[in-house]
Design an enzyme around this catalytic site. Structure first.
Site, PDB file in Angstrom:
ATOM      1  CB  THR A  51      23.829  -9.204  29.271  1.00 24.68           C
ATOM      2  OG1 THR A  51      24.011 -10.496  28.912  1.00 24.68           O
ATOM      3  CG2 THR A  51      24.790  -8.379  28.422  1.00 24.68           C
ATOM      4  CG  ASP A  52      25.894 -14.429  30.101  1.00 23.23           C
ATOM      5  OD1 ASP A  52      25.479 -13.710  29.293  1.00 23.23           O
ATOM      6  OD2 ASP A  52      25.715 -15.690  30.584  1.00 23.23           O
ATOM      7  CD  GLU A  53      23.752 -12.494  25.149  1.00 26.09           C
ATOM      8  OE1 GLU A  53      24.169 -12.224  23.839  1.00 26.09           O
ATOM      9  OE2 GLU A  53      22.730 -12.655  25.366  1.00 26.09           O
TER      10      GLU A  53
ATOM     11  CE1 TYR B 133      21.452  -6.835  25.197  1.00 26.22           C
ATOM     12  CE2 TYR B 133      22.488  -8.856  25.065  1.00 26.22           C
ATOM     13  CZ  TYR B 133      21.965  -8.000  26.011  1.00 26.22           C
ATOM     14  OH  TYR B 133      21.717  -8.125  27.261  1.00 26.22           O
TER      15      TYR B 133
ATOM     16  CE  LYS C  58      23.052  -4.470  29.130  1.00 25.21           C
ATOM     17  NZ  LYS C  58      22.334  -3.330  29.891  1.00 25.21           N
TER      18      LYS C  58
END
Length: 352
Positions: free
Chosen positions: A133-135, A159, A163
């Site tokens: 993810t870009d997060e 989260y 990741k």
């Protein structure tokens, strides 16, 4: 030739499996634990299809993963399985560490043992594709350039931290052990089969039910939106031609504020299924912002375009119309996923 997909009953995973089998006869072994967001109904069109082998199981179960690798001898693992909802990670981070960190570690070790025993062309062709993810990159200010693959990691939620940890494990297993990996970091996905805890499906199902449309804070959080089938095509491109050990950002080139997304959904519903009570925008309700809410994400997807020739096929306007129409056409699916546990979650998260 076979691929092993983890988390293939979830939102992105099930779309990937369906898309893969629309375009290829190469079988898919689909490993999913069927937690709350894993829905075998997403895959109902594959019932009786010998190309789809579904296995209910946990990626943390090393013996099961070893058995599947030995029995099916996949040429690639495409790893979607993850706990993925920021709000849930705030309330219960332990599940995110278990699945996203421990589960990825288990898969990497199983893949390393399997790959190490391969020979010749089979060993050279094997890939471990990690979907992220870009997060992991943190948050951007309005003036910052979009996230590139070289951005430092600055995760801000349990989260995104879990990741980020999984991304680092994948990188380390490549550099330490030579495992042939590729990683993709995507922006916010939307489209069919999206569990209605995330922004777009939540707005659709709440609006149709005449319920409040909860918008965090001032609604000016900005995300880059990627239609899920575009994400699937980007993954196929990286799996086929990505350089080993490299990361590729997959984005939609669609930066939108959350409140604008909600208003777009309302306008489409006004057109496609008008309410006798008036415009759906009447239901917009601002609620207390969540802790540590990142202000802006944006993806620079030039690397995947430059190296692999990939660009998204959908604009936001075409993709969001297809998404709203899908939910209107599948009320039974929506009704079945909105269980008592789901209702309890929504009440806990947004009331007050």
């Amino acid at each position: 030739m076979t691929i092993l997909v983890t988390g293939g009953a979830g939102f992105i995973g099930s779309n990937f499996v369906l898309d893969w089998l629309r375009q290829s006869d190469e079988p898919v072994v689909n490993l999913d634990a069927l937690t709350y967001a894993g829905n075998p109904e997403n895959l109902a069109s594959l019932d009786g299809d010998a190309r789809h082998i579904f296995v209910k199981g946990d990626i943390c179960d090393r013996a099961l993963v070893d058995t599947l690798l030995s029995a099916h001898k996949p040429r690639a693992i495409v790893h979607f399985a993850a706990e993925s909802h920021v709000d849930r990670s705030i309330h219960g981070p332990g599940a995110f560490i278990k699945t996203n960190v421990d589960g990825t570690f288990t898969l990497l070790e199983a893949a390393r043992a399997y790959w190490g025993a391969l020979e010749g062309d089979a060993k050279a062709a094997f890939r471990f594709h990690h979907v992220s993810t870009d997060e992991v990159y943190g948050s951007l200010t309005p003036a910052d350039p979009p996230f590139a693959e070289t951005n430092p990691y600055e995760p801000n939620s349990p989260y995104s931290a879990s990741k980020a940890a999984s991304d680092h494990l994948v990188r380390a297993w490549h550099h330490t052990y030579g495992l042939p990996v590729v990683t993709t970091n995507c922006s916010n996905n939307y489209g069919p089969y999206h569990f209605p805890e995330k922004l777009i499906p939540l707005m659709i199902v709440n609006a149709l039910a005449g319920k409040p449309l909860p918008v965090y804070g001032d609604g000016q959080q900005i995300r880059d939106w990627l239609f899920v089938t575009d994400h699937c095509s980007g993954i196929r491109a990286v799996l086929a031609g990505g350089k080993l050990g490299e990361t590729y950002n997959i984005g939609g080139w669609n930066e939108k504020a959350n409140i604008d997304i909600v208003k777009t959904v309302c306008a489409l519903l006004d057109e496609l299924k008008p309410s006798a009570e008036g415009p759906y925008s009447r239901l917009i309700t601002y609620v207390k912002d969540r802790p540590g809410h990142d202000r802006r994400y944006a993806i620079d997807a030039r690397k995947i375009e430059r190296e692999l020739g990939w660009r998204p096929a959908e604009t936001f306007e075409t993709g969001i119309r297809k998404t709203v129409q899908w939910y209107l056409d599948h009320p039974e699916w929506v009704a079945r996923v909105q269980s008592g546990a789901y209702k309890d979650w929504v009440s806990k998260q947004y009331n007050g």
